[in-house]
Design a protein around this motif. Structure first.
Motif, short mmCIF file in Angstrom:
data_model
loop_
_atom_site.label_atom_id
_atom_site.label_comp_id
_atom_site.label_asym_id
_atom_site.label_seq_id
_atom_site.Cartn_x
_atom_site.Cartn_y
_atom_site.Cartn_z
N LYS A 170 49.50 42.41 4.30
CA LYS A 170 50.72 43.02 4.86
C LYS A 170 50.36 44.24 5.71
N PRO A 171 49.58 44.02 6.76
CA PRO A 171 49.12 45.14 7.60
C PRO A 171 50.26 45.73 8.42
N LYS A 172 50.00 46.89 9.00
CA LYS A 172 50.98 47.53 9.87
C LYS A 172 50.85 47.03 11.31
N LEU A 173 49.61 46.74 11.74
CA LEU A 173 49.37 46.35 13.13
C LEU A 173 48.33 45.24 13.17
N ILE A 174 48.59 44.22 14.01
CA ILE A 174 47.62 43.15 14.23
C ILE A 174 47.26 43.10 15.71
N VAL A 175 45.97 43.15 16.00
CA VAL A 175 45.48 42.99 17.37
C VAL A 175 45.27 41.51 17.62
N LEU A 176 45.99 40.97 18.59
CA LEU A 176 45.89 39.55 18.95
C LEU A 176 45.11 39.48 20.26
N ASP A 177 43.84 39.12 20.17
CA ASP A 177 42.98 39.11 21.36
C ASP A 177 42.87 37.69 21.90
N GLU A 178 43.69 37.37 22.90
CA GLU A 178 43.72 36.03 23.51
C GLU A 178 43.87 34.96 22.43
N SER A 179 44.70 35.22 21.45
CA SER A 179 44.74 34.40 20.24
C SER A 179 45.37 33.02 20.44
N VAL A 180 45.98 32.77 21.60
CA VAL A 180 46.54 31.44 21.85
C VAL A 180 45.95 30.79 23.09
N SER A 181 45.04 31.47 23.77
CA SER A 181 44.58 30.98 25.08
C SER A 181 43.73 29.72 25.00
N SER A 182 43.12 29.45 23.84
CA SER A 182 42.27 28.26 23.72
C SER A 182 43.05 27.04 23.22
N LEU A 183 44.36 27.20 23.03
CA LEU A 183 45.18 26.12 22.48
C LEU A 183 45.95 25.41 23.59
N ASP A 184 46.34 24.16 23.33
CA ASP A 184 47.14 23.44 24.31
C ASP A 184 48.54 24.05 24.35
N MET A 185 49.31 23.70 25.38
CA MET A 185 50.58 24.36 25.62
C MET A 185 51.57 24.20 24.46
N VAL A 186 51.64 23.00 23.88
CA VAL A 186 52.57 22.77 22.79
C VAL A 186 52.18 23.63 21.58
N THR A 187 50.89 23.64 21.25
CA THR A 187 50.42 24.41 20.10
C THR A 187 50.59 25.90 20.36
N GLN A 188 50.35 26.33 21.61
CA GLN A 188 50.58 27.73 21.97
C GLN A 188 51.99 28.17 21.63
N THR A 189 52.95 27.36 22.05
CA THR A 189 54.35 27.69 21.81
C THR A 189 54.66 27.78 20.32
N LEU A 190 54.11 26.85 19.54
CA LEU A 190 54.34 26.86 18.10
C LEU A 190 53.74 28.10 17.45
N ILE A 191 52.53 28.47 17.86
CA ILE A 191 51.87 29.65 17.29
C ILE A 191 52.61 30.92 17.69
N LEU A 192 53.04 31.00 18.94
CA LEU A 192 53.79 32.18 19.39
C LEU A 192 55.11 32.30 18.64
N ASP A 193 55.78 31.17 18.40
CA ASP A 193 57.01 31.19 17.62
C ASP A 193 56.74 31.68 16.19
N LEU A 194 55.62 31.21 15.61
CA LEU A 194 55.24 31.65 14.27
C LEU A 194 54.99 33.15 14.24
N LEU A 195 54.25 33.66 15.22
CA LEU A 195 53.95 35.09 15.27
C LEU A 195 55.23 35.92 15.40
N LYS A 196 56.16 35.41 16.19
CA LYS A 196 57.43 36.13 16.35
C LYS A 196 58.21 36.15 15.04
N GLU A 197 58.23 35.02 14.33
CA GLU A 197 58.92 34.96 13.03
C GLU A 197 58.29 35.93 12.03
#
Length: 278
Positions: A170-197
């Motif tokens: 349960k950290p206060k801050l997470i550094v996301l360093d190009e954390s979705v750039s190696s994924l395909d577009m569909v997976t990118q969207t799913l991961i970004l939605d998860l991060l937002k949730e």
């Protein structure tokens, strides 16, 4: 007080030839200043070589800058004692671009997620296993994945495991360093939605490093533009970003073809008033 304050940070790397170091040096960061508030995401965008990943390393305590100051929860990251540094390491986590190189290939998903728990928590074996199962389920996986190894997961699934590990304390801050750039577009969207949730559910703050403007727009509350090591613009809203006339911003906008017509019109110079009517 801001969760994270970056004050006039500058950093340079010495250049080297094939056989020896040269006296010349390369300026990577120049007087970078910004802050991140609790529960918000600052998206940092810019071209390759702009210094984004170096700045991420500086924030994580992996690369001491030549000058400037990093304050995390009011503490100077590079001058605190061991007890405060340990607390900072607990409250500041990271998810990197390459999900496979971020894990030990000989460890199971359970062992990967257990690492920070074993370092910072005092849990019984049953409590730890229950916590890991809850984390797996929260990122869209299941108890059946506990005993699987990294090669048995897709890139998106493995990134979910990295995210589960990052949020385990349960950290206060997470550094996301190009954390979705190696994924395909569909997976990118799913991961970004998860991060937002997760951001909304746990009150997380993110420092999202990316060259992908659309990904930054999807997750970020504010946007910063890094160009040649300098933070050339910082926008408190995404509407300000899309209305900006800064050359670096205009170039980034023109390099993408947005899927939604509203973004295309903004890229051609639509005013804020017109955007607000969409």
């Amino acid at each position: 007080m801001s969760l994270l304050q970056v004050k006039e940070v500058s950093h340079r790397y010495a250049e080297r030839s094939l056989f020896k170091w040269k006296f010349q040096s390369k300026q990577v960061l120049s007087d970078v200043s910004f802050s991140i508030e609790k529960g918000t995401c600052l998206g940092l965008i810019g071209p390759s070589g702009a210094g984004k990943s170096t700045l991420g390393k500086v924030l994580l305590g992996l690369e001491r800058p030549q000058s400037g100051q990093i304050l995390f929860q009011g503490h100077d990251m590079y001058s605190v004692d061991k007890s405060i540094r340990r607390k900072i390491r607990r409250d500041l986590q990271a998810v990197f671009q390459d999900s496979y190189s971020s894990v030990n290939p000989r460890m199971t998903a359970e062992q990967i997620i257990a690492e920070p728990l074993e370092n910072y928590e005092t849990l019984t074996a049953a409590e730890q296993r229950r916590t890991i199962i809850e984390l797996l389920e929260r990122v869209g996986l299941s108890e059946n994945d506990l005993t699987k190894y990294p090669h048995q997961f897709s890139g998106g699934q493995l990134q979910r495991i990295n995210i589960a590990r990052a949020i385990s304390l349960k950290p206060k801050l997470i550094v996301l360093d190009e954390s979705v750039s190696s994924l395909d577009m569909v997976t990118q969207t799913l991961i970004l939605d998860l991060l937002k949730e997760l951001k909304d559910e746990f009150g997380l703050s993110y420092f999202f490093i990316t060259h992908d403007l659309k990904a930054a727009y999807q997750l970020s509350d504010t946007l910063g533009v890094l160009d040649n090591g300098k933070l050339v613009e910082l926008y408190e809203s995404k509407l300000q970003f899309f209305a900006s006339d800064h050359p670096a911003v205009k170039e980034m906008r023109s390099s993408i073809l947005a899927e939604h017509p509203r973004f295309r019109s903004i890229g051609r110079g639509t005013t804020l008033q017109e955007e607000n009517r969409v």
